[in-house]
Motif scaffolding. Structure first.
Motif, PDB file in Angstrom:
ATOM      1  N   ALA A   1      58.226  17.757  35.823  1.00 35.45           N
ATOM      2  CA  ALA A   1      57.185  18.244  34.899  1.00 35.45           C
ATOM      3  C   ALA A   1      56.507  17.056  34.215  1.00 35.45           C
ATOM      4  N   GLU A   2      57.311  16.098  33.785  1.00 36.37           N
ATOM      5  CA  GLU A   2      56.728  14.924  33.130  1.00 36.37           C
ATOM      6  C   GLU A   2      55.857  14.118  34.115  1.00 36.37           C
ATOM      7  N   ALA A   3      56.399  13.927  35.318  1.00 38.89           N
ATOM      8  CA  ALA A   3      55.650  13.161  36.324  1.00 38.89           C
ATOM      9  C   ALA A   3      54.316  13.838  36.645  1.00 38.89           C
ATOM     10  N   MET A   4      54.333  15.164  36.680  1.00 42.93           N
ATOM     11  CA  MET A   4      53.096  15.894  36.999  1.00 42.93           C
ATOM     12  C   MET A   4      52.077  15.800  35.867  1.00 42.93           C
ATOM     13  N   VAL A   5      52.549  15.824  34.619  1.00 40.61           N
ATOM     14  CA  VAL A   5      51.625  15.637  33.492  1.00 40.61           C
ATOM     15  C   VAL A   5      50.980  14.259  33.618  1.00 40.61           C
ATOM     16  N   ARG A   6      51.815  13.264  33.885  1.00 40.87           N
ATOM     17  CA  ARG A   6      51.304  11.883  34.008  1.00 40.87           C
ATOM     18  C   ARG A   6      50.260  11.780  35.107  1.00 40.87           C
ATOM     19  N   LYS A   7      50.569  12.411  36.237  1.00 40.24           N
ATOM     20  CA  LYS A   7      49.686  12.325  37.393  1.00 40.24           C
ATOM     21  C   LYS A   7      48.360  13.063  37.136  1.00 40.24           C
ATOM     22  N   LEU A   8      48.468  14.304  36.703  1.00 45.32           N
ATOM     23  CA  LEU A   8      47.261  15.131  36.566  1.00 45.32           C
ATOM     24  C   LEU A   8      46.370  14.667  35.419  1.00 45.32           C
ATOM     25  N   MET A   9      46.990  14.118  34.366  1.00 43.20           N
ATOM     26  CA  MET A   9      46.189  13.664  33.217  1.00 43.20           C
ATOM     27  C   MET A   9      45.949  12.168  33.251  1.00 43.20           C
ATOM     28  N   ASN A  10      46.455  11.534  34.315  1.00 40.13           N
ATOM     29  CA  ASN A  10      46.229  10.103  34.463  1.00 40.13           C
ATOM     30  C   ASN A  10      46.684   9.352  33.203  1.00 40.13           C
ATOM     31  N   VAL A  11      47.900   9.641  32.766  1.00 48.54           N
ATOM     32  CA  VAL A  11      48.424   9.090  31.510  1.00 48.54           C
ATOM     33  C   VAL A  11      48.783   7.619  31.705  1.00 48.54           C
ATOM     34  N   PRO A  12      48.191   6.715  30.901  1.00 46.12           N
ATOM     35  CA  PRO A  12      48.502   5.290  31.043  1.00 46.12           C
ATOM     36  C   PRO A  12      49.985   5.006  30.787  1.00 46.12           C
ATOM     37  N   GLU A  13      50.460   3.916  31.365  1.00 42.87           N
ATOM     38  CA  GLU A  13      51.859   3.468  31.262  1.00 42.87           C
ATOM     39  C   GLU A  13      52.384   3.390  29.835  1.00 42.87           C
ATOM     40  N   ASN A  14      51.506   2.955  28.921  1.00 40.50           N
ATOM     41  CA  ASN A  14      51.968   2.721  27.548  1.00 40.50           C
ATOM     42  C   ASN A  14      51.908   3.978  26.668  1.00 40.50           C
ATOM     43  N   TYR A  15      51.963   5.126  27.300  1.00 42.77           N
ATOM     44  CA  TYR A  15      52.030   6.389  26.558  1.00 42.77           C
ATOM     45  C   TYR A  15      53.310   7.121  26.929  1.00 42.77           C
ATOM     46  N   LYS A  16      53.926   7.788  25.948  1.00 43.99           N
ATOM     47  CA  LYS A  16      55.068   8.659  26.204  1.00 43.99           C
ATOM     48  C   LYS A  16      54.572  10.096  26.365  1.00 43.99           C
ATOM     49  N   VAL A  17      55.220  10.802  27.276  1.00 47.58           N
ATOM     50  CA  VAL A  17      54.962  12.228  27.440  1.00 47.58           C
ATOM     51  C   VAL A  17      56.200  12.959  26.928  1.00 47.58           C
ATOM     52  N   LEU A  18      56.025  13.777  25.907  1.00 45.53           N
ATOM     53  CA  LEU A  18      57.167  14.455  25.281  1.00 45.53           C
ATOM     54  C   LEU A  18      57.018  15.966  25.367  1.00 45.53           C
ATOM     55  N   PHE A  19      58.157  16.648  25.511  1.00 44.20           N
ATOM     56  CA  PHE A  19      58.177  18.103  25.410  1.00 44.20           C
ATOM     57  C   PHE A  19      58.961  18.467  24.162  1.00 44.20           C
ATOM     58  N   VAL A  20      58.289  19.066  23.197  1.00 42.04           N
ATOM     59  CA  VAL A  20      58.959  19.431  21.951  1.00 42.04           C
ATOM     60  C   VAL A  20      58.752  20.928  21.688  1.00 42.04           C
ATOM     61  N   GLN A  21      59.377  21.400  20.606  1.00 44.42           N
ATOM     62  CA  GLN A  21      59.233  22.815  20.264  1.00 44.42           C
ATOM     63  C   GLN A  21      58.509  22.964  18.926  1.00 44.42           C
ATOM     64  N   GLY A  22      58.309  24.189  18.525  1.00 45.90           N
ATOM     65  CA  GLY A  22      57.659  24.431  17.232  1.00 45.90           C
ATOM     66  C   GLY A  22      56.162  24.689  17.346  1.00 45.90           C
ATOM     67  N   GLY A  23      55.628  24.640  18.556  1.00 41.75           N
ATOM     68  CA  GLY A  23      54.224  24.989  18.770  1.00 41.75           C
ATOM     69  C   GLY A  23      53.260  23.957  18.215  1.00 41.75           C
ATOM     70  N   GLY A  24      51.989  24.238  18.425  1.00 39.21           N
ATOM     71  CA  GLY A  24      50.942  23.375  17.882  1.00 39.21           C
ATOM     72  C   GLY A  24      51.092  23.263  16.370  1.00 39.21           C
ATOM     73  N   SER A  25      51.507  24.339  15.729  1.00 37.82           N
ATOM     74  CA  SER A  25      51.569  24.364  14.257  1.00 37.82           C
ATOM     75  C   SER A  25      52.546  23.337  13.692  1.00 37.82           C
ATOM     76  N   THR A  26      53.634  23.076  14.397  1.00 41.59           N
ATOM     77  CA  THR A  26      54.578  22.059  13.917  1.00 41.59           C
ATOM     78  C   THR A  26      53.978  20.661  14.052  1.00 41.59           C
ATOM     79  N   GLN A  27      53.116  20.486  15.044  1.00 39.64           N
ATOM     80  CA  GLN A  27      52.455  19.185  15.210  1.00 39.64           C
ATOM     81  C   GLN A  27      51.574  18.834  14.011  1.00 39.64           C
ATOM     82  N   PHE A  28      51.038  19.855  13.340  1.00 42.34           N
ATOM     83  CA  PHE A  28      50.187  19.576  12.175  1.00 42.34           C
ATOM     84  C   PHE A  28      50.957  18.712  11.168  1.00 42.34           C
ATOM     85  N   ALA A  29      52.241  19.047  10.981  1.00 48.63           N
ATOM     86  CA  ALA A  29      53.072  18.285  10.051  1.00 48.63           C
ATOM     87  C   ALA A  29      53.597  17.003  10.692  1.00 48.63           C
TER      88      ALA A  29
END
Ligand SMILES: *Cc1c(COP(=O)(O)O)cnc(C)c1O
Length: 375
Positions: free
Chosen positions: A53-81
């Motif tokens: 899943a992480e590799a596919m996010v990197r591939k499809l979004m062309n994520v540069p090497e110096n970025y982390k791809v994280l899977f977290v919980q709490g929805g978009g709303s937790t990201q606000f904080a």
């Protein structure tokens, strides 16, 4: 019961091929004799699922090497904080562009945490029906914040504000992988999965490595689970991740790849959105609420002609409500579900995420024509 066309703003429709695969693997995933739902997240069988899943996010979004791809919980709303707690740590000051509910909620969460929030632009003057143009953001801000696609208002940025050295944070919950996006222009991107990627339960975070603070450097009192470092250091497995949702996410990402990747999604989404907006713009019964130049390809709110005087005339307002309710009910009876608009915009809203087909949009427009002729 036949499958319906589901225009829900989220959770929303998933590609049928993905659902079928999940069904097929429900009782026995890959010869393990178990469902992915039942598996240990530390098992040999599960590890490749989250890695893929992480590799596919990197591939499809062309994520540069110096970025982390994280899977977290709490929805978009937790990201606000979480954004404020991790990024708002030097000047304790941030710039927000106010484009509707989700941007406002994010700003208010930052304020709660003691961040000085500068609302540097707003489209409140026209009920958030457009995206303000902000050419350049500068100042002693720890970060600048935008909501890239406004799910409720149906607006979308057609440009990326230039922030110079200030990290740009964008909420892409309702447009992630609907189009190509240059990740390198952002310090942090996040998306709740339930709009365009997967069932509810996982939130994708893409963050530039140098922006991940040590836990001690986060705002005082930030819980361990709300430090990006916790998740970055543990491959998103500090605690139990939403295993099954991540498994479905992987399947959706492979479906996106098989359908042309981000470019393929843009082509598909443009075609659907053009079909619907062209109809709305040519209709004297319906009209879209979002301004040309700011229109979302994903969420299309629209009103009927009965809304014209509803704001200042009680009888007209009652009639409008009657027509809207009738529309939603008759559409639902015809297999076109979840078209009720958000109360802040009124009318109807068709969310036409990646998984919605052009056939679904055509069926909607056919229904709308019929409804207009009868009312
Ligand atoms: C749905 C949505 C959210 C909230 O997501 P949750 O996962 O329900 O917290 C935030 N931002 C945008 C743009 C959304 O569409």
């Amino acid at each position: 019961m036949a499958r319906v066309y589901n225009f829900s703003a989220g959770p929303s429709c998933l590609p049928e091929d993905v659902l079928k695969e999940c069904a097929q693997e429900m009782m026995d995933y890959n010869g393990t004799g178990q469902s992915v739902m039942e598996m240990s997240h530390r098992s040999k069988a599960y590890e490749p699922i989250i890695e893929d899943a992480e590799a596919m996010v990197r591939k499809l979004m062309n994520v540069p090497e110096n970025y982390k791809v994280l899977f977290v919980q709490g929805g978009g709303s937790t990201q606000f904080a979480m954004v404020a707690e991790n990024l708002g740590i030097k000047h304790k000051k941030a710039a927000y562009i106010e484009t509707g509910v989700w941007a406002k909620k994010a700003a208010s969460e930052a304020k709660k945490l003691g961040i000085e929030v500068d609302v540097i632009a707003s489209s409140k003057d026209k009920n958030y029906s457009y995206i303000p143009r902000v050419e350049k953001i500068s100042g002693d801000y720890d970060y600048a914040y935008i909501c890239f696609n406004n799910t409720i208002m149906g607006t979308h940025y057609e440009y990326i504000p230039d922030c110079g050295d200030i990290p740009l944070v964008a909420d892409i919950s309702s447009c992630v992988l609907s189009e190509p996006l240059d990740v390198s222009k952002f310090g942090l991107l996040f998306a709740g999965a339930q709009k365009n990627l997967a069932p509810a339960g996982v939130t994708l975070v893409i963050i530039r490595e140098d922006l991940i603070p040590e836990p001690e450097a986060c705002l005082p009192g930030t819980p361990t689970m709300l430090c990006y470092k916790t998740h970055a250091d543990n491959g998103s497995m500090y605690n139990t991740p939403p295993c099954y949702t991540i498994y479905v996410l992987g399947k959706v990402l492979h479906w996106i790849e098989a359908n042309g990747g981000a470019e393929g999604m843009l082509k598909r989404n443009q075609e659907k959105a053009d079909y619907l907006y062209n109809f709305l713009d040519s209709s004297d019964f319906y009209h879209a609420t979002a301004e040309v130049g700011s229109r979302s390809l994903m969420n299309v709110p629209f009103l009927t002609k009965y809304s014209d005087h509803a704001a200042d005339d009680e009888a007209a307002a009652a009639k409008e409500k009657e027509i809207n309710d009738k529309f939603v009910k008759e559409a639902s009876d015809a297999g076109l579900v979840n078209l009720k608009g958000h109360r802040l915009v009124g009318g109807m809203r068709a969310s036409i995420y990646n998984a919605m087909t052009l056939d679904g949009v055509k069926a909607l427009v056919d229904f709308m024509k019929k409804f207009a002729s009868e009312n």
